[in-house]
Design a protein around this motif. Structure first.
Motif, PDB file in Angstrom:
ATOM      1  N   SER A 104       0.808  -1.219   0.000  1.00  0.00           N
ATOM      2  CA  SER A 104       0.000   0.000   0.000  1.00  0.00           C
ATOM      3  C   SER A 104       0.843   1.271   0.000  1.00  0.00           C
ATOM      4  CB  SER A 104      -0.927   0.022   1.213  1.00  0.00           C
ATOM      5  OG  SER A 104      -0.193   0.292   2.394  1.00  0.00           O
ATOM      6  N   ARG A 105       2.133   1.142   0.245  1.00  0.00           N
ATOM      7  CA  ARG A 105       3.009   2.309   0.305  1.00  0.00           C
ATOM      8  C   ARG A 105       3.266   2.843  -1.096  1.00  0.00           C
ATOM      9  NH1 ARG A 105       1.952   4.258   4.317  1.00  0.00           N
ATOM     10  NH2 ARG A 105       3.713   5.633   4.125  1.00  0.00           N
ATOM     11  N   PRO A 106       3.384   4.176  -1.240  1.00  0.00           N
ATOM     12  CA  PRO A 106       3.686   4.722  -2.563  1.00  0.00           C
ATOM     13  C   PRO A 106       5.081   4.304  -3.007  1.00  0.00           C
ATOM     14  CG  PRO A 106       3.511   6.472  -0.901  1.00  0.00           C
ATOM     15  CD  PRO A 106       3.220   5.172  -0.220  1.00  0.00           C
ATOM     16  N   SER A 107       5.223   4.122  -4.282  1.00  0.00           N
ATOM     17  CA  SER A 107       6.536   3.756  -4.800  1.00  0.00           C
ATOM     18  C   SER A 107       6.932   4.754  -5.877  1.00  0.00           C
ATOM     19  CB  SER A 107       6.515   2.333  -5.372  1.00  0.00           C
ATOM     20  OG  SER A 107       5.592   2.263  -6.433  1.00  0.00           O
ATOM     21  N   GLY A 108       8.209   4.943  -6.063  1.00  0.00           N
ATOM     22  CA  GLY A 108       8.705   5.903  -7.046  1.00  0.00           C
ATOM     23  C   GLY A 108       9.204   5.203  -8.283  1.00  0.00           C
ATOM     24  N   GLY A 109       9.575   6.010  -9.238  1.00  0.00           N
ATOM     25  CA  GLY A 109      10.174   5.479 -10.458  1.00  0.00           C
ATOM     26  C   GLY A 109       9.181   4.980 -11.482  1.00  0.00           C
ATOM     27  N   SER A 110       7.899   5.266 -11.311  1.00  0.00           N
ATOM     28  CA  SER A 110       6.928   4.755 -12.270  1.00  0.00           C
ATOM     29  C   SER A 110       6.850   5.624 -13.519  1.00  0.00           C
ATOM     30  CB  SER A 110       5.546   4.634 -11.632  1.00  0.00           C
ATOM     31  OG  SER A 110       5.107   5.890 -11.179  1.00  0.00           O
TER      32      SER A 110
END
Length: 107
Positions: free
Chosen positions: A67-73
């Motif tokens: 559920s945590r936001p992730s980067g690099g998308s």
């Protein structure tokens, strides 16, 4: 009279599958103190209390991580395109009350 053994229904997860604070902290790569602070602020994974002990279900930890936001998308943009206001300088100058700013001699 022979005592009866308590058996858990098969749909319930086994108690031995619960994780303690140290295991979750190690899994997340954080300190136990950080995990406790998150719990206090209700920001970390769901937990259960067994007496005074805090335990985590592995599925709850996995769900919280997912559920945590992730980067690099998004494709990375060049720095010149990512600035909100190209005419605005992003450099900030800080001075402390104890120090006086001084001018540098012209070179």
């Amino acid at each position: 009279m022979k005592p009866r053994l308590l058996t858990l229904p098969s749909e319930n997860p086994p108690i031995c599958g619960l994780l303690n604070e140290g295991q979750v902290a190690q899994l997340l790569g954080i300190s136990v103190a950080s995990l406790r602070r998150w719990r206090l602020l209700r920001q970390g994974p769901k937990y259960i209390k067994v007496g005074s002990a805090v335990r985590y279900k592995p599925d709850d930890v996995t769900a919280w991580i997912d559920s945590r936001p992730s980067g690099g998308s998004e494709a990375s943009k060049p720095a010149s395109e990512s600035a909100e206001d190209p005419g605005h300088s992003t450099t900030r100058h800080f001075t402390t009350p104890r120090t006086k700013s001084r001018e540098l001699p012209n070179a």
